[in-house]
Structure formats: C-alpha cells, structure tokens
Enzyme design. Structure first.
Site, mmCIF file in Angstrom:
data_model
loop_
_atom_site.group_PDB
_atom_site.id
_atom_site.type_symbol
_atom_site.label_atom_id
_atom_site.label_comp_id
_atom_site.label_asym_id
_atom_site.label_seq_id
_atom_site.Cartn_x
_atom_site.Cartn_y
_atom_site.Cartn_z
ATOM 1 C CG ASN A 7 36.732 9.395 77.281
ATOM 2 O OD1 ASN A 7 37.013 9.016 76.146
ATOM 3 N ND2 ASN A 7 35.509 9.331 77.756
ATOM 4 C CG ASP A 9 35.254 7.399 74.472
ATOM 5 O OD1 ASP A 9 35.711 6.315 74.857
ATOM 6 O OD2 ASP A 9 34.258 7.954 75.002
ATOM 7 N NE ARG A 18 42.521 7.736 55.717
ATOM 8 C CZ ARG A 18 43.687 8.128 55.196
ATOM 9 N NH1 ARG A 18 44.739 7.356 55.246
ATOM 10 N NH2 ARG A 18 43.777 9.312 54.637
ATOM 11 N NE ARG A 45 27.365 7.676 72.095
ATOM 12 C CZ ARG A 45 26.960 8.688 72.876
ATOM 13 N NH1 ARG A 45 27.818 9.360 73.591
ATOM 14 N NH2 ARG A 45 25.708 9.044 72.900
ATOM 15 N NE ARG A 49 28.081 8.438 68.523
ATOM 16 C CZ ARG A 49 27.331 9.393 69.070
ATOM 17 N NH1 ARG A 49 27.894 10.510 69.502
ATOM 18 N NH2 ARG A 49 26.030 9.246 69.164
ATOM 19 C CG HIS A 50 33.680 6.812 70.547
ATOM 20 N ND1 HIS A 50 33.355 6.013 71.608
ATOM 21 C CD2 HIS A 50 33.045 7.999 70.746
ATOM 22 C CE1 HIS A 50 32.554 6.677 72.414
ATOM 23 N NE2 HIS A 50 32.328 7.884 71.930
ATOM 24 C CD GLU A 70 32.569 7.579 80.386
ATOM 25 O OE1 GLU A 70 33.248 8.389 81.037
ATOM 26 O OE2 GLU A 70 32.111 7.832 79.255
ATOM 27 C CB THR A 100 29.274 14.611 73.692
ATOM 28 O OG1 THR A 100 29.974 14.128 74.845
ATOM 29 C CG2 THR A 100 28.776 16.018 73.961
ATOM 30 N N GLY A 193 33.664 18.055 79.338
ATOM 31 C CA GLY A 193 33.993 19.392 78.841
ATOM 32 C C GLY A 193 35.142 20.060 79.584
ATOM 33 N N GLY A 214 38.553 13.817 78.266
ATOM 34 C CA GLY A 214 38.827 13.175 76.991
ATOM 35 C C GLY A 214 39.072 14.135 75.853
ATOM 36 C CG HIS A 215 36.566 16.851 72.590
ATOM 37 N ND1 HIS A 215 36.876 18.177 72.397
ATOM 38 C CD2 HIS A 215 36.219 16.349 71.379
ATOM 39 C CE1 HIS A 215 36.699 18.478 71.121
ATOM 40 N NE2 HIS A 215 36.305 17.389 70.486
HETATM 41 N N1 PXP Z 1 32.871 11.552 81.991
HETATM 42 C C1 PXP Z 1 31.806 10.958 81.412
HETATM 43 C C2 PXP Z 1 30.866 10.193 82.268
HETATM 44 C C3 PXP Z 1 31.605 11.050 80.018
HETATM 45 O O1 PXP Z 1 30.538 10.458 79.459
HETATM 46 C C4 PXP Z 1 32.552 11.735 79.240
HETATM 47 C C5 PXP Z 1 32.412 11.782 77.744
HETATM 48 O O2 PXP Z 1 31.272 12.324 77.361
HETATM 49 C C6 PXP Z 1 33.638 12.336 79.881
HETATM 50 C C7 PXP Z 1 33.769 12.231 81.247
HETATM 51 C C8 PXP Z 1 34.679 13.078 79.107
HETATM 52 O O3 PXP Z 1 34.179 14.234 78.564
HETATM 53 P P1 PXP Z 1 35.082 15.098 77.585
HETATM 54 O O4 PXP Z 1 35.404 14.238 76.409
HETATM 55 O O5 PXP Z 1 34.236 16.263 77.264
HETATM 56 O O6 PXP Z 1 36.324 15.467 78.356
#
Ligand code: PXP
Length: 238
Positions: A7, A9, A18, A45, A49-50, A70, A100, A193, A214-215
C-alpha cells in the site's frame, strides 16, 4: 507463497506534505514492483488526504502492474473504478474523521449498495473483495453479497501483538475464519497494522493468500530502504 500487496498511500502522504510532485507515486509503484511486490494497493479516500484521482489515472495506465483500489461503497467511487478499471477493488468502510480504517465493514448496513456495486464490478471483470472483521458471520454475508475475496482486518491482532498480550484466541479465530472462507470459495487476504512480527504469525495461517501492508513498510524504509524491507517481507511470505 503469500502475495505481497504494498500500500503506497503514505508515499502520497509524504508528497502531499510539500504539495509538489516528490516522492512520485507512479515511480514508487514501479520501484516496489521491481523489488518484489506482487501488487500495488491504494486507497482513494473521499477526502483525498493521500491518493488523488490523478494518481489512479496514471497508476491504471501501468498495464503490467496489478492495481488494487480500496474504496468506500458508494456510486461516486464506483464511477471512478469503472473509468480507470483497476485489476482489483476492495470495498472498505470509511469515516471522514478516522486516522485510518478502524474496523471492517458493517455488512448489515449499506448492503444493498454493496450488493449492486459488487455485481457491476464482477461484470466488469474486476476482482472484488470486502474488508471485514474476522468473524464467521461476516464471511458468510460476504459470500451472499457475491464477492470473490475477503480481506480480514488484522488491526486488533496487531495491536495485541504490539502490546505483548496473549493472541492465542485471536490466532485460532483467524485460522477458523480462513478455513471457513476457503471452504465456501472465498480467497482470503489479510491487512492492517501488519509488521514483521504479525506477518510472521499470520504467514502460518494456511489459507491466507495475500497480505496488504502499507504504513510499516513506508515507515521502516526510512531506516533501511524499501528494497531491503520488501526482501524481508518476501522471505516471510514464502
Ligand atoms: N488493507 C486495507 C483494506 C486497508 O484499508 C489498509 C489501510 O488502512 C491496509 C490494508 C494497510 O494497512 P497498514 O497501512 O496499516 O499496513
């Protein structure tokens, strides 16, 4: 081998800080794919926002890169999906003020729209998925809504792992839910997460076919570089 969806994002979050073009989201998609990702996940979203509409436009032009969009279950988003035709769509719940995606979809609410949207996406040969809590009843309802995959929300389990709490019940529940989804013909994905520790734990759940992360990947890459981080996750996915 579990597929690794990355991900991106938060590459866009950093770019938006920036208000200019760097780091470039399309380049990030190409780079992570070259380094072992199996697909790119982006959440458009409602407040943008991203990821922005332009990002979806350019990402969807990269025909060799599978894009997993998504989106919330509404017809504005459906129109965007049909315009850009990503390979996959995962329907997620969305609250404007949340930091989130806090939990899975409430399938008792808004299920008429979800049913219609899934039908249209399926007819357009877009792989459909619902982001749900790891509950047998939600998996059963997902099947009734005509979806091909379910993504099980791993946020609760991840929080417990981070807090060093006992997760044996949660893990057992993931195993039961994944087995059940598999037996009724749904492909199982997992996300939210996830970090190395939680990915290792969930990689042992036989029926999980895809992680979306992602994060942690973007954050960890600040220290070690994204190619090294992806390599570590690929080892876990094996
Ligand atoms: N899967 C879905 C459906 C999500 O909405 C998200 C982001 O919220 C993720 C995976 C990735 O989550 P994270 O950024 O916590 O890894």
């Amino acid at each position: 081998m579990i597929r690794l969806g990355i991900n991106i994002d938060h590459v866009a979050t950093l770019r938006n800080a920036r208000g200019e073009g760097h780091p470039n989201v399309v380049n990030a998609a190409k780079f992570v794919m070259k380094n072992g990702a199996n697909l790119i996940t982006v959440h458009l979203r409602e407040d943008r926002r991203h990821i922005k509409d332009e990002d979806i436009k350019f990402l969807s032009k990269l025909k060799s890169i599978p894009i997993n969009l998504e989106m919330a279950a509404n017809f504005k988003m459906l129109k965007i999906a049909l315009k850009y035709k990503p390979n996959y769509v995962c329907i997620v719940p969305e609250k404007r003020k949340e930091v989130t995606t806090e939990g899975g979809l409430d399938l008792r609410k808004n299920n008429r729209n979800i049913l219609k949207i899934i039908k249209i996406l399926n007819n357009n040969k877009i792989r459909t998925s619902l982001f749900i809590n790891p509950k047998k009843n939600d998996i059963r309802l997902s099947k009734l809504l005509g979806v091909k995959c379910v993504e099980l929300h791993t946020g609760g389990l991840s929080r417990k792992v981070k807090a060093k709490r006992n997760i044996s019940k949660d893990l057992k529940n993931f195993i039961t839910c994944s087995e059940y989804a598999n037996t009724i013909g749904l492909e199982v994905h997992a996300g939210h997460g996830l970090d190395y520790e939680t990915a290792i734990i969930l990689s042992k759940v036989k029926n999980i076919k895809e992680f979306n992360i992602g994060h942690f990947i973007v954050g960890e890459s600040i220290f070690f570089g994204i190619s090294k981080v992806i390599k570590k996750f690929k080892k876990i996915c094996r």
